[in-house]
Design an enzyme around this catalytic site. Structure first.
Site, PDB file in Angstrom:
ATOM      1  N   THR A  60      10.072  -7.054 -13.007  1.00  0.00           N
ATOM      2  CA  THR A  60       9.531  -8.412 -12.996  1.00  0.00           C
ATOM      3  C   THR A  60       8.636  -8.604 -11.778  1.00  0.00           C
ATOM      4  OG1 THR A  60      11.508  -9.202 -14.115  1.00  0.00           O
ATOM      5  CG2 THR A  60      10.153 -10.866 -13.023  1.00  0.00           C
ATOM      6  N   CYS A  88       4.224   2.971  12.786  1.00  0.00           N
ATOM      7  CA  CYS A  88       5.286   3.766  12.168  1.00  0.00           C
ATOM      8  C   CYS A  88       5.865   4.810  13.101  1.00  0.00           C
ATOM      9  CB  CYS A  88       4.765   4.453  10.916  1.00  0.00           C
ATOM     10  SG  CYS A  88       3.878   3.320   9.875  1.00  0.00           S
ATOM     11  N   SER A 112      -3.222  -3.605   0.466  1.00  0.00           N
ATOM     12  CA  SER A 112      -1.998  -4.316   0.820  1.00  0.00           C
ATOM     13  C   SER A 112      -2.296  -5.769   1.139  1.00  0.00           C
ATOM     14  CB  SER A 112      -1.376  -3.634   2.040  1.00  0.00           C
ATOM     15  OG  SER A 112      -0.226  -4.334   2.455  1.00  0.00           O
ATOM     16  N   GLN A 134      -7.007  -0.660   5.356  1.00  0.00           N
ATOM     17  CA  GLN A 134      -7.611  -1.224   6.570  1.00  0.00           C
ATOM     18  C   GLN A 134      -9.052  -1.666   6.362  1.00  0.00           C
ATOM     19  OE1 GLN A 134      -6.198  -2.061   9.312  1.00  0.00           O
ATOM     20  NE2 GLN A 134      -4.233  -1.004   9.160  1.00  0.00           N
ATOM     21  N   ALA A 158       0.814  -1.212   0.000  1.00  0.00           N
ATOM     22  CA  ALA A 158       0.000   0.000   0.000  1.00  0.00           C
ATOM     23  C   ALA A 158       0.850   1.265   0.000  1.00  0.00           C
ATOM     24  CB  ALA A 158      -0.959  -0.002   1.190  1.00  0.00           C
ATOM     25  N   THR A 159       2.044   1.213   0.576  1.00  0.00           N
ATOM     26  CA  THR A 159       2.903   2.399   0.544  1.00  0.00           C
ATOM     27  C   THR A 159       3.220   2.761  -0.900  1.00  0.00           C
ATOM     28  OG1 THR A 159       3.865   1.859   2.687  1.00  0.00           O
ATOM     29  CG2 THR A 159       5.147   3.333   1.264  1.00  0.00           C
ATOM     30  N   HIS A 183      -0.416  -7.906   3.102  1.00  0.00           N
ATOM     31  CA  HIS A 183      -0.104  -8.430   4.440  1.00  0.00           C
ATOM     32  C   HIS A 183      -1.088  -7.976   5.514  1.00  0.00           C
ATOM     33  CE1 HIS A 183       1.892  -5.010   6.651  1.00  0.00           C
ATOM     34  NE2 HIS A 183       2.080  -4.548   5.431  1.00  0.00           N
TER      35      HIS A 183
HETATM   36  C1  LIG Z   1      -0.352  -0.731   6.607  1.00  0.00           C
HETATM   37  C2  LIG Z   1      -0.881   0.483   5.941  1.00  0.00           C
HETATM   38  C3  LIG Z   1      -0.194   1.076   4.870  1.00  0.00           C
HETATM   39  C4  LIG Z   1       1.140   0.562   4.385  1.00  0.00           C
HETATM   40  O1  LIG Z   1       0.993  -0.667   3.739  1.00  0.00           O
HETATM   41  P1  LIG Z   1       2.275  -1.525   3.311  1.00  0.00           P
HETATM   42  O2  LIG Z   1       1.727  -2.595   2.436  1.00  0.00           O
HETATM   43  O3  LIG Z   1       2.852  -2.047   4.595  1.00  0.00           O
HETATM   44  O4  LIG Z   1       3.204  -0.621   2.588  1.00  0.00           O
HETATM   45  C5  LIG Z   1      -0.762   2.178   4.256  1.00  0.00           C
HETATM   46  N1  LIG Z   1      -1.935   2.676   4.672  1.00  0.00           N
HETATM   47  C6  LIG Z   1      -2.638   2.138   5.694  1.00  0.00           C
HETATM   48  C7  LIG Z   1      -3.941   2.721   6.096  1.00  0.00           C
HETATM   49  C8  LIG Z   1      -2.123   1.029   6.368  1.00  0.00           C
HETATM   50  O5  LIG Z   1      -2.801   0.506   7.386  1.00  0.00           O
END
Ligand SMILES: *Cc1c(COP(=O)(O)O)cnc(C)c1O
Length: 387
Positions: free
Chosen positions: A245, A331, A204, A184, A73-74, A206
């Protein structure tokens, strides 16, 4: 004794064993490069990536063409924000205003700080005491100069949900683009790509029981074809919007995690809501001084942000070694600064420093929560005596 009770699913989730199972062949026998279209080994890998794309799209009722795979997500947020801003500059589009919230994740706030230094006019719409955007103030901010509105679907610390349909309608009425960081919310609330006025959506792997290092940006065709520039160039992958890739095993796992969410997510979310609500009731009965942050009803079903006045949350967590809880967002918990999300919704620095977050997931059980309450009550009493 060494048993831990994991209560930090908003930070990350374990990979579902069924997800791991579908990933494994793609590390060994199915090792092909999806861009190697001249032979069967490459085409098998390409087929696996396309299957994953269908699974991700399916969770939202989107078209597989709308899915741009990323590392998480980042990266998706960075691609959305920089991608829209740079494409506008290149096309000579005069719009320069970007609107967001101060309660966004750092993966939105930091790119926006940088874009502000590059001449974009970044403005933040106010939120109420629950963290919900003030729609009247948002409507007043949006103008003919608005390029992009980036507002999250749900807050990771306090769980508050934003009115996505209203925000999207206001944004589109002004001819601007609506991006939402839905990391989320995915799998926890219904998100229908056909029914919602959203142009770009970040997610994301994970956070939904998939592997780390995978994610996606959903982007509508009109945005993908001309309104978005890539961050990485050097290959034609992902419709030329994300060169490199693809991480085939991770994308297969991410895709299957989305498929499992489509089948099981909302029923599981209701189970977690029941657990969370009963946890909050029982904690409040045992410790009447506690209060809960975020919207009472418009909130993620798994999230509880808890303030214990007079008790330092970091001391509390240090004395609860078997509970995995978090202080604000992961973070900024390395720093001693109180969570900016909590201070933005009006908590004093002291109350913010007395706040911790519990977030449930599909492996959370009622018995473990009962034990968590017992531990919490003992330690809160203990720390309160020493004040
Ligand atoms: C965890 C999170 C991210 C970052 O996601 P990653 O896949 O770890 O880079 C971004 N936005 C929100 C709201 C998150 O909870």
């Amino acid at each position: 004794m060494s048993e831990v009770i994991y209560l930090d699913y908003n930070a990350t989730t374990p990979c579902d064993s069924r997800v791991l199972e579908v990933m494994l062949p793609y590390f060994t026998e199915q090792f092909g490069n999806p861009s190697s279209s001249t032979h069967q080994v490459g085409r098998w890998a390409a087929d696996a990536v396309e299957q994953a794309r269908e699974w991700v799209a399916g969770l939202f009722g989107a078209s597989p063409k709308d899915v741009i795979f990323t590392s998480g997500a980042t990266e998706s947020n960075n691609l959305a924000l920089y991608g829209i801003a740079r494409a506008a500059l290149r096309a000579g589009n005069p719009r320069r205003q970007i609107i967001s919230l101060r309660t966004e994740h750092k993966a939105v706030l930091e790119p926006l700080d940088d874009l502000a230094l590059q001449g974009f006019e970044v403005q933040y719409a106010p939120v109420d005491a629950y963290g919900q955007v003030d729609l009247t103030a948002l409507a007043a901010l949006i103008s003919e100069d608005t390029l992009l509105v980036s507002i999250q679907a749900a807050n990771s610390e306090i769980g508050t949900l934003q009115p996505l349909a209203d925000i999207g309608m206001l944004t589109r009425a002004a001819g601007a683009i609506f991006h939402t960081d839905a990391t989320q919310a995915v799998g926890r609330i219904p998100l229908n790509w056909q029914g919602l006025p959203i142009d770009l959506l970040s997610l994301s792997s994970h956070k939904i029981y998939g592997p780390k290092g995978a994610g996606a940006l959903l982007a509508r065709r009109i945005v993908r074809q001309g309104l978005l520039t890539p961050l990485a160039r050097g290959g034609g992958q992902e419709g030329k919007l994300r060169a490199g890739t693809q991480n085939v095993p991770a994308l297969v796992g991410f895709g299957y995690a989305c498929e499992l969410m489509a089948q099981e997510g909302l029923a599981e979310a209701e189970r977690q809501r029941t657990l969370r609500d009963s946890f909050e009731q029982r904690l409040k009965a045992a410790l009447p001084q506690v209060s809960f942050n975020g919207h009472p009803t418009e909130r993620l079903p798994n999230t509880s942000s808890i303030t214990v006045p007079g008790v330092e949350a970091d001391a509390l967590l240090m004395n609860l070694p078997r509970l995995s809880l978090s202080l604000g967002s992961a973070c900024n918990s390395g720093a001693i600064e109180p969570s900016y999300v909590l201070t933005e919704v009006g908590l004093s620095r002291d109350l913010a420093a007395s706040t911790f977050r519990l977030s449930l997931g599909k492996y959370s059980e009622a018995e473990a929560l009962a034990e968590a309450i017992e531990d919490l009550v003992v330690v809160v009493h203990d720390l309160s005596l020493h004040n």
